[in-house]
Design a protein around this motif. Sequence first.
Motif, PDB file in Angstrom:
ATOM      1  N   ASN A 496    -104.198  -2.379 -16.745  1.00 33.10           N
ATOM      2  CA  ASN A 496    -104.370  -1.716 -17.771  1.00 33.10           C
ATOM      3  C   ASN A 496    -105.299  -0.380 -17.240  1.00 33.10           C
ATOM      4  OD1 ASN A 496    -103.674  -0.412 -20.442  1.00 33.10           O
ATOM      5  ND2 ASN A 496    -103.583  -2.529 -20.959  1.00 33.10           N
ATOM      6  N   ASN A 500    -104.567   3.349 -16.516  1.00 30.57           N
ATOM      7  CA  ASN A 500    -105.337   4.540 -16.861  1.00 30.57           C
ATOM      8  C   ASN A 500    -106.000   5.168 -15.880  1.00 30.57           C
ATOM      9  OD1 ASN A 500    -104.804   4.046 -19.517  1.00 30.57           O
ATOM     10  ND2 ASN A 500    -106.511   2.770 -20.223  1.00 30.57           N
ATOM     11  N   ASP A 532    -112.725   5.852 -11.131  1.00 34.97           N
ATOM     12  CA  ASP A 532    -111.886   6.894 -10.550  1.00 34.97           C
ATOM     13  C   ASP A 532    -112.377   8.129 -10.738  1.00 34.97           C
ATOM     14  OD1 ASP A 532    -111.378   8.582 -13.330  1.00 34.97           O
ATOM     15  OD2 ASP A 532    -111.017   6.416 -13.897  1.00 34.97           O
ATOM     16  N   CYS A 535    -109.856  13.199 -14.968  1.00 39.61           N
ATOM     17  CA  CYS A 535    -110.392  14.085 -15.838  1.00 39.61           C
ATOM     18  C   CYS A 535    -111.570  13.445 -16.640  1.00 39.61           C
ATOM     19  CB  CYS A 535    -109.202  14.406 -16.991  1.00 39.61           C
ATOM     20  SG  CYS A 535    -108.692  12.797 -17.749  1.00 39.61           S
ATOM     21  N   LEU A 545    -113.263   5.178 -27.716  1.00 38.03           N
ATOM     22  CA  LEU A 545    -112.445   4.719 -26.610  1.00 38.03           C
ATOM     23  C   LEU A 545    -111.815   3.496 -26.977  1.00 38.03           C
ATOM     24  CD1 LEU A 545    -111.608   5.752 -23.937  1.00 38.03           C
ATOM     25  CD2 LEU A 545    -113.466   4.716 -23.009  1.00 38.03           C
ATOM     26  N   PHE A 550    -106.419   4.969 -30.418  1.00 38.78           N
ATOM     27  CA  PHE A 550    -107.021   5.957 -30.090  1.00 38.78           C
ATOM     28  C   PHE A 550    -106.278   6.464 -28.764  1.00 38.78           C
ATOM     29  CE2 PHE A 550    -109.925   8.012 -26.986  1.00 38.78           C
ATOM     30  CZ  PHE A 550    -110.150   9.212 -27.385  1.00 38.78           C
ATOM     31  N   THR A 552    -105.108  10.061 -26.024  1.00 40.75           N
ATOM     32  CA  THR A 552    -105.139  11.392 -25.729  1.00 40.75           C
ATOM     33  C   THR A 552    -103.773  11.885 -24.897  1.00 40.75           C
ATOM     34  OG1 THR A 552    -106.211  10.749 -23.549  1.00 40.75           O
ATOM     35  CG2 THR A 552    -107.471  11.566 -25.554  1.00 40.75           C
ATOM     36  N   LYS A 553    -103.130  10.719 -24.597  1.00 48.48           N
ATOM     37  CA  LYS A 553    -101.757  11.022 -24.122  1.00 48.48           C
ATOM     38  C   LYS A 553    -100.498  11.292 -25.179  1.00 48.48           C
ATOM     39  CE  LYS A 553    -103.337   7.884 -20.802  1.00 48.48           C
ATOM     40  NZ  LYS A 553    -103.363   6.344 -20.237  1.00 48.48           N
ATOM     41  N   GLY A 556     -98.639   7.993 -25.423  1.00 48.45           N
ATOM     42  CA  GLY A 556     -99.692   6.789 -25.284  1.00 48.45           C
ATOM     43  C   GLY A 556     -99.607   6.079 -26.732  1.00 48.45           C
ATOM     44  N   LEU A 557     -99.828   4.819 -26.544  1.00 44.92           N
ATOM     45  CA  LEU A 557     -99.879   4.004 -27.928  1.00 44.92           C
ATOM     46  C   LEU A 557    -101.351   3.936 -28.424  1.00 44.92           C
ATOM     47  CD1 LEU A 557     -97.455   1.052 -26.959  1.00 44.92           C
ATOM     48  CD2 LEU A 557     -97.443   2.753 -29.016  1.00 44.92           C
ATOM     49  N   LEU A 559    -103.336   1.258 -27.340  1.00 44.42           N
ATOM     50  CA  LEU A 559    -103.488  -0.058 -27.749  1.00 44.42           C
ATOM     51  C   LEU A 559    -104.092  -0.936 -26.544  1.00 44.42           C
ATOM     52  CD1 LEU A 559    -100.589  -1.251 -30.136  1.00 44.42           C
ATOM     53  CD2 LEU A 559    -102.856  -1.288 -30.683  1.00 44.42           C
ATOM     54  N   LEU A 561    -106.456  -0.396 -24.166  1.00 44.39           N
ATOM     55  CA  LEU A 561    -108.091  -0.693 -24.161  1.00 44.39           C
ATOM     56  C   LEU A 561    -108.664  -1.706 -25.181  1.00 44.39           C
ATOM     57  CD1 LEU A 561    -109.602   2.482 -23.081  1.00 44.39           C
ATOM     58  CD2 LEU A 561    -109.195   0.425 -21.559  1.00 44.39           C
ATOM     59  N   PRO A 562    -108.077  -1.428 -26.497  1.00 42.61           N
ATOM     60  CA  PRO A 562    -108.698  -2.478 -27.477  1.00 42.61           C
ATOM     61  C   PRO A 562    -108.170  -4.073 -27.204  1.00 42.61           C
ATOM     62  CG  PRO A 562    -107.528  -0.639 -28.778  1.00 42.61           C
ATOM     63  CD  PRO A 562    -107.377  -0.326 -27.139  1.00 42.61           C
ATOM     64  N   MET A 586    -114.236   8.196 -14.461  1.00 38.95           N
ATOM     65  CA  MET A 586    -114.783   7.309 -15.576  1.00 38.95           C
ATOM     66  C   MET A 586    -115.062   6.095 -14.630  1.00 38.95           C
ATOM     67  SD  MET A 586    -115.162   8.517 -18.678  1.00 38.95           S
ATOM     68  CE  MET A 586    -115.335   6.830 -19.473  1.00 38.95           C
TER      69      MET A 586
HETATM   70  P1  ADP Z   1    -103.038   4.797 -23.860  1.00 39.53           P
HETATM   71  O1  ADP Z   1    -103.110   4.618 -22.473  1.00 39.53           O
HETATM   72  O2  ADP Z   1    -101.582   4.339 -24.431  1.00 39.53           O
HETATM   73  O3  ADP Z   1    -103.343   5.861 -24.427  1.00 39.53           O
HETATM   74  P2  ADP Z   1    -105.092   2.997 -23.932  1.00 39.53           P
HETATM   75  O4  ADP Z   1    -105.918   2.177 -24.885  1.00 39.53           O
HETATM   76  O5  ADP Z   1    -105.037   2.230 -22.615  1.00 39.53           O
HETATM   77  O6  ADP Z   1    -103.915   3.496 -24.417  1.00 39.53           O
HETATM   78  O7  ADP Z   1    -106.103   4.360 -23.670  1.00 39.53           O
HETATM   79  C1  ADP Z   1    -106.535   5.001 -24.803  1.00 39.53           C
HETATM   80  C2  ADP Z   1    -107.102   6.448 -24.003  1.00 39.53           C
HETATM   81  O8  ADP Z   1    -108.452   6.209 -23.396  1.00 39.53           O
HETATM   82  C3  ADP Z   1    -106.279   7.120 -23.343  1.00 39.53           C
HETATM   83  O9  ADP Z   1    -105.318   7.899 -24.029  1.00 39.53           O
HETATM   84  C4  ADP Z   1    -107.479   7.981 -22.508  1.00 39.53           C
HETATM   85  O10 ADP Z   1    -107.461   9.123 -23.377  1.00 39.53           O
HETATM   86  C5  ADP Z   1    -108.528   7.393 -22.597  1.00 39.53           C
HETATM   87  N1  ADP Z   1    -108.674   6.611 -21.205  1.00 39.53           N
HETATM   88  C6  ADP Z   1    -108.446   5.538 -20.861  1.00 39.53           C
HETATM   89  N2  ADP Z   1    -108.936   5.300 -19.440  1.00 39.53           N
HETATM   90  C7  ADP Z   1    -109.180   6.552 -19.209  1.00 39.53           C
HETATM   91  C8  ADP Z   1    -109.757   6.987 -17.899  1.00 39.53           C
HETATM   92  N3  ADP Z   1    -110.058   6.138 -16.870  1.00 39.53           N
HETATM   93  N4  ADP Z   1    -110.305   8.080 -17.942  1.00 39.53           N
HETATM   94  C9  ADP Z   1    -110.125   9.180 -18.735  1.00 39.53           C
HETATM   95  N5  ADP Z   1    -109.735   8.548 -20.000  1.00 39.53           N
HETATM   96  C10 ADP Z   1    -109.202   7.230 -20.284  1.00 39.53           C
END
Ligand code: ADP
Length: 599
Positions: A496, A500, A532, A535, A545, A550, A552-553, A556-557, A559, A561-562, A586
Amino acid sequence: MNVVGYKKILQLGLFVGLASLFCFGSSQALGKTVAIGVFAYQGERASTSDWTPLINYLNQVLPEHSFRLENHDAESLRRSLADQRIDLVITNPGHYITLEAEFGLSRIATLESLGVSAAKALGSVVLVRGDRMDLKVLSDLAGKRVAAVSPEGFGGYLLAAKELLHSGVDPESDLKEILFIGLPMNKIVEAVQQGKVDAGIVRACVPEQMVREGQLKPADIRVLSPRQENQFPCALSTPLYPNWPIAVTKQTDPVLAKRVAHALLSMPLAADGIGWTVPADYQPVHDLYRELRIGPYAYLREITPEGLVRRFWPWLLGALFALVAWIVHTIRVEQLVHRRTAQLRDSFNAREQAELGMRESQEQMEHLSRLSVLGELSGNLAHELNQPLTTIGTYARTVLRRQDRGNLTPEAISEACTQIASEAERAGGIVQRIRHFAKKRAAVREPVDLAHMAHEARHLVVGMMAHPPEVQITNRLSEHCRVLADSPQIQQVLLNLIKNAIDAGRTLAPQRQGIQIIVEAIDNWAHLQVIDQGCGLEPPQLAHLFEPFFTTKTDGLGLGLPICKTIIEAHGGRLWATPNAEGPGMCFTFSLPCHDLPA
Ligand code: ADP
């Protein structure tokens, strides 16, 4: 009570008296008048006649004292004792144990008759008329009329009353009538003879004396429940009891008591065989009184259910209230405990169900999440599998072409087959890893090598992408830090975070797409960082986060990170994100506790 013949004792007593004076000469109580209270149940005249010889004897043998006879009825004897006006008491056994209990009398000698034991001297006889063939035993007297001396008469009532009780007839309730006709006892025998009563109670030996005096013919009367007692000369209906005692009071001078006792025991038997002996055992008299619940045992009459209730009703009422309160309290507590236990059990069951549900849904989510990661990555899967398949096809066609041209050498066949086998293995490996990752399974804890897992994750991701970014892995973890974890779950977290990180740099220049993975130990914790140069995130986004959904894609779902956070925390660790300290992008870090290797 026949105690005549004392006069003849006097001459013999003189000798004994002199001897006692010699032995017990004392100055104590000299000249004091010694009052001997006698229970004169037959009247003053009879009593004075009976006991004067004894008084004379004592005055004779103990001349330093002046003995005086006092005739009393039961009540006046009691009063005299209460006023401490008498020093010695002579009374019947029943009356004696009553006074003994009340005034602390102690017997110093017991009256005896020649040939009759002092301990077994008094009894009663229950008579019926000679022609009353319907009456044979005491129990036949139920519902009959009976005559006796008085309610307190020892031989004239009480002894027979106990035997009647024993034979199942309560003299107080089971007789038709009980007539107390007083003394002399001859009146009772006459009442029986005349048929005024069905039976009469008199002291033993009274009928025999009446026969001797010609007042009665043996055939005129019959004895109920007759019994034999060794060496006792008269007919009996009851057992025998001890004879009359002489007793001293608590105030009597002990020296005087000792002299009187000695004088009495030394007194020769009178011509009619009357004398004094050592004190008898009056326990049978106590037993009799206890059974009849009279005298010192009168209180036992109160120990009936009604008596107790009458006497102790306030206490009983209190006890009853306390008992009822206690029962109510106990039942209430019992009910509360019962209810509370049921509530606890229900809530425990509900919690278990909820936990089970949560575990199941978490497993479900994890599984879905894995599938989703795969879904996202597998866009390139076809391309990836295409590579080995194309190579396999190329080698196969080459072999066929060379065969057609006739230049197929064994070396060429061997090389082609080796390449085909190797490419097929590569494709099989990709499929195998995906299947393993996507499989639904229960979590286990086992030692894992985080760096190795990072390599595997890179392999999986890179193998599925057309243009994979550079993933650099640095392992600084010491051998002593061993992490116990469920490797597919940690693998899922790693994938995951890597996915990301790739997404974050996807639209950027290739030099910003590189990813760095660092594994190291800090304070007994294993740390894995995925860094990484993508962005990155603004602080307001950072605050949300790890919240579910939550994202930004566009596809995206929110889910991933939680779920990663839940997995890491379930392993006793932490997952957090910080901006990359070395530049843009990040840094996602998770920590897991190190477990020491067993020595
Ligand atoms: P998804 O990938 O389905 O959006 P995640 O829970 O994995 O769900 O991630 C949630 C959000 O966290 C992403 O949509 C993104 O905006 C942000 N994010 C996660 N990892 C990074 C990263 N390495 N750099 C920038 N933003 C990130």
